[in-house]
Write a protein that holds these residues in place. Structure first.
Motif, short mmCIF file in Angstrom:
data_model
loop_
_atom_site.label_atom_id
_atom_site.label_comp_id
_atom_site.label_asym_id
_atom_site.label_seq_id
_atom_site.Cartn_x
_atom_site.Cartn_y
_atom_site.Cartn_z
N LEU A 88 0.83 -1.21 0.00
CA LEU A 88 0.00 0.00 0.00
C LEU A 88 0.86 1.26 0.00
N SER A 89 1.95 1.25 0.75
CA SER A 89 2.85 2.40 0.78
C SER A 89 3.45 2.67 -0.59
N GLU A 90 3.80 1.62 -1.30
CA GLU A 90 4.38 1.77 -2.64
C GLU A 90 3.37 2.36 -3.61
N PHE A 96 0.02 2.80 8.19
CA PHE A 96 1.06 2.16 8.99
C PHE A 96 0.46 0.95 9.71
N LEU A 97 1.33 0.08 10.18
CA LEU A 97 0.91 -1.16 10.83
C LEU A 97 0.95 -1.00 12.34
N LYS A 98 -0.23 -1.13 12.95
CA LYS A 98 -0.31 -1.17 14.41
C LYS A 98 -0.11 -2.62 14.85
N TRP A 99 0.77 -2.81 15.81
CA TRP A 99 1.09 -4.16 16.29
C TRP A 99 -0.18 -4.86 16.76
N ASP A 141 -6.43 6.05 2.09
CA ASP A 141 -6.23 7.45 1.68
C ASP A 141 -5.80 7.61 0.22
N ILE A 142 -5.93 6.56 -0.58
CA ILE A 142 -5.59 6.64 -2.00
C ILE A 142 -6.65 5.92 -2.82
N GLU A 143 -6.71 6.25 -4.11
CA GLU A 143 -7.52 5.47 -5.04
C GLU A 143 -6.63 4.40 -5.63
N LEU A 144 -7.16 3.19 -5.76
CA LEU A 144 -6.34 2.12 -6.30
C LEU A 144 -7.18 1.10 -7.03
N ASP A 145 -6.51 0.30 -7.82
CA ASP A 145 -7.13 -0.82 -8.51
C ASP A 145 -6.99 -2.04 -7.60
N LYS A 146 -8.11 -2.62 -7.19
CA LYS A 146 -8.08 -3.69 -6.21
C LYS A 146 -7.32 -4.91 -6.70
N GLU A 151 -2.75 -8.61 -6.52
CA GLU A 151 -1.71 -9.33 -7.24
C GLU A 151 -0.32 -8.83 -6.86
N GLY A 152 -0.18 -7.52 -6.60
CA GLY A 152 1.10 -6.98 -6.16
C GLY A 152 1.48 -7.49 -4.79
N TYR A 153 0.48 -7.57 -3.91
CA TYR A 153 0.73 -8.08 -2.56
C TYR A 153 1.13 -9.55 -2.58
N LEU A 154 0.38 -10.35 -3.31
CA LEU A 154 0.66 -11.78 -3.32
C LEU A 154 1.99 -12.10 -4.00
N LYS A 155 2.44 -11.25 -4.91
CA LYS A 155 3.77 -11.41 -5.48
C LYS A 155 4.83 -11.22 -4.39
N LYS A 156 4.61 -10.26 -3.50
CA LYS A 156 5.52 -10.08 -2.37
C LYS A 156 5.52 -11.31 -1.48
#
Length: 213
Positions: A88-90, A96-99, A141-146, A151-156
């Protein structure tokens, strides 16, 4: 290659995936399920997660023997949640990630992740408010393509990065947690003096706290 099933509506991507695992051999894993809408989502501490069409509802399953060698299962939520936070940051978000597993914009929660172990498989489920949020929550806080996000996340995830590499980045950002609270044994505990240990646990006033989800 991780297989992704895109659905229109389910009760819960977690429940759907758990049922699917009963019919799926280990050779067909890892696998992910995403739905446009879920009617009975599962949140942290056994709470429900509101299902508003268009938000992110995603679950995926990975065999335990395919996880990074240095990843302790108690820290799996931190590991996989941080990879999504980084994705998401990219894309331009200030999330941010809350523990250990909640996604925040400023002081408002926008989503969360849960992890479970079923036999020899780790099942992760995540929900993020992309277009609409219940009262007291916030949207991204951004517009994005789900699909691009998924797919970007799962590649990570498929890169199988070592825990120590992911943890090193999270530790640099942990100061964002100091203004927030966590629930421990049904008690609200401040993170103002919490110290993040190398294994992903918290040290609060000398007591070690591990993620339970």
């Amino acid at each position: 290659m991780l297989q992704i099933l895109y659905l229109d509506e389910v009760d819960s991507t977690q429940t759907y995936l758990k049922n699917l695992l009963q019919k799926t051999t280990q050779q067909k894993l890892p696998i992910a399920v995403s739905s446009e809408m879920q009617t009975n989502g599962i949140g942290s501490r056994d709470n429900s997660w509101s299902g508003i069409r268009g938000n992110l509802f995603l679950s995926f399953a990975i065999p335990l023997d395919k996880l990074p060698q240095d990843l302790k299962l108690e820290s799996a939520s931190i590991y996989f949640a941080y990879l999504l936070k980084e994705t998401l940051s990219e894309l331009g978000s200030e999330v941010f990630l809350k523990w250990p597993n909640d996604f925040y914009i400023k002081d408002k929660k926008i989503g969360g992740m849960i992890t479970n172990i079923i036999e020899n498989t780790l099942v992760c489920g995540v929900g993020i408010n992309l277009i609409e949020a219940p009262v007291e929550f916030e949207i991204i806080d951004i517009e994005l393509d789900k699909r691009q996000l998924i797919e970007g996340y799962l590649k990570k995830v498929e890169k199988n990065l070592l825990w120590k590499k992911v943890f090193r980045k999270y530790k640099l950002e942990f100061h964002n947690n100091h203004k927030l609270f966590v629930h421990i044994k049904n008690k609200k505990v401040s993170l103002s003096n919490a110290k993040l240990e190398e294994d992903g646990s918290l040290n609060i006033d000398g007591e070690r706290i591990y993620s339970l989800r």
